[in-house]
Enzyme design. Structure first.
Site, PDB file in Angstrom:
ATOM      1  N   GLY A  50      94.916  36.384  32.223  1.00  0.00           N
ATOM      2  CA  GLY A  50      94.418  35.509  33.292  1.00  0.00           C
ATOM      3  C   GLY A  50      93.870  36.337  34.436  1.00  0.00           C
ATOM      4  CG  ASN A  51      91.021  35.214  36.753  1.00  0.00           C
ATOM      5  OD1 ASN A  51      91.164  34.454  37.699  1.00  0.00           O
ATOM      6  ND2 ASN A  51      90.320  34.894  35.659  1.00  0.00           N
ATOM      7  CG  HIS A  52      95.145  38.153  41.021  1.00  0.00           C
ATOM      8  ND1 HIS A  52      96.472  37.836  40.864  1.00  0.00           N
ATOM      9  CD2 HIS A  52      95.029  39.472  40.739  1.00  0.00           C
ATOM     10  CE1 HIS A  52      97.141  38.927  40.517  1.00  0.00           C
ATOM     11  NE2 HIS A  52      96.284  39.932  40.420  1.00  0.00           N
ATOM     12  CB  ALA A  71      87.626  33.603  38.014  1.00  0.00           C
TER      13      ALA A  71
END
Ligand code: CTP
Length: 402
Positions: free
Chosen positions: A212-214, A280
């Site tokens: 995943g990402n922030h 994102a």
């Protein structure tokens, strides 16, 4: 959220028995998120006290041009009050005040402010039935409407005189709704559909782990709220995010992976007018998702990754008149790279974030963008809250689409 949220409402109260309803009307505006200031005529104070209205509006009530202070008389500036207001509402509006308004008479603070106001003015007549249908009243209504004022018609029912007929001021909740509907009808994105992707995507490795990402989803959510405030119906395709969105005009489609997001987008993309991809999306995902939790048996673990579908590029391919906006997060040759993305994905505009700008991008409440249109012409903005950035982006979109 009401279209009155954040609006400044100047309420004019004149001397009719319906003035007692002003208290409820103020509460209705405040509940809708507006701020309220009140101007009363001197005789309106016989029907409702300034103390009641100032307490409810959380502002002093204005009624004369001067206020006696301890030392000096203080001038109440009607021009300033008129300019302060986003909306002026005269409710109840008596036959006397309406007649003066139509003549341009200016013998009290309320009338002087009305003449100075540049904002839309609503008036809600309140009078006995014979006064309401008198030719002079009808002429005054028509004249005031021809000047651009908006009439909130009186309703029928029992009047203070005991007679039954038209002349009763509209109920406070109906006045608020009437104004909301009028504003909604004039909003620039009324009857338009907007699709927005937002947040991160999670690509499963096994039943408990993911890539995943922030991304928090804040920028996309602010864009959705702005689109709705401009009157659009919004489909917000939101990856895993802690943000809760509640708005009558926003349908939130919760998704987890890039594949889910792709499906959800294409279910609604064909019917939309404007689409913005702010999500994102993970660029790669595990080639295989392990069915069971992966055990830590070896010292090293290699996960084979494959490219995810580029959702924005697929929207560019299927574009049929939609205005399509993408985001680009760059660290070098920012404008050049963003423009390449714009062309490659068949976009109408791209919003550039540079990671070299402090306060821009993920995990911040602020953002700093450059909006680049199809011709490569950039508009640079200062560091702002994401809410303000969303407003800037829609200002640009409206410029290009209307
Ligand atoms: N995007 C998308 N689907 C993907 C990847 C990206 O819809 N699988 C969208 C994003 O929402 C964003 C834009 O494409 O609007 C970003 O384009 P991308 O080419 O992915 O740029 P970067 O993420 O900056 O990647 P890179 O520079 O590494 O190519």
């Amino acid at each position: 959220m009401s279209v009155l949220s954040g609006k400044k409402v100047l309420l004019g109260v004149t001397a009719g028995i319906a003035a007692y309803k002003s208290a409820t009307l103020i509460r209705g505006f405040i509940k809708a998120g507006a701020s309220v200031q009140v101007i009363m005529t001197e005789s309106a104070k016989d029907f409702v006290t300034p103390l009641t209205l100032s307490t409810l509006s959380k502002n002093p009530v204005h009624s004369s041009f001067t206020v006696e202070g301890d030392d000096n008389a203080v001038w109440t500036n009607h021009v300033e009050l008129g300019l302060w207001a986003d909306i002026m509402v005269i409710a109840p509006a008596t036959a006397n005040t309406l007649s003066k308004m139509s003549q341009g008479t200016c013998d009290n603070l309320l009338l002087a402010t009305y003449l100075s106001a540049k904002c839309p003015v609503y008036f809600a007549p309140a009078m006995d039935l014979d006064m309401y249908i008198h030719p002079s009243s009808k002429e005054n209504f028509s004249k005031l409407i021809s000047y651009g004022n908006i009439m909130i018609p009186a309703t029928s029912g029992e009047l203070a005189s005991g007679l039954v007929g038209q002349g009763r001021m509209a109920e406070p909740e109906d006045i608020v709704r009437f104004i909301e509907r009028t504003i909604e009808g004039k909003l620039p994105l009324k009857n338009k559909r907007v699709v927005i992707t937002a947040g991160p995507t999670y690509e499963a490795i096994d039943p408990v782990r993911f890539i995943g990402n922030h991304s928090s989803g804040t920028m996309g959510v602010e864009l959705a709220l702005r689109a709705a405030a401009l009157g659009a119906s919004v489909d917000l395709i939101l990856g895993p995010s802690a943000i809760k969105v509640h708005h009558d005009l926003i349908s939130v489609h919760h998704v987890v992976s890039g594949e889910d997001m792709y499906e959800a987008v294409h279910n609604v993309y064909g019917q939309c007018d404007i689409a913005i991809a702010s999500a994102a999306v993970a660029d790669y995902k595990p080639a295989q998702v392990a069915q069971e939790k992966i055990k830590k048996n070896d010292n090293e673990l290699a996960i084979n990754l494959v490219k995810t579908k580029d959702i924005l590029a697929s929207m560019g391919e299927k574009k049929q008149g939609q205005f399509l906006v993408g985001f680009a997060l760059e660290t070098e040759n920012e404008e050049e790279n963003a423009l390449k993305k714009l062309k490659k994905k068949n976009l109408d505009a791209i919003v550039l974030n540079s990671l070299r700008d402090k306060g821009a991008g993920f995990k911040t409440k602020t953002n700093k963008i450059t909006f680049i249109d199809k011709n490569g012409s950039p508009t640079l903005y200062d560091l702002k809250s994401k809410k303000e950035v969303a407003a800037d982006i829609f200002d640009q979109i409206l410029l290009k689409t209307t």
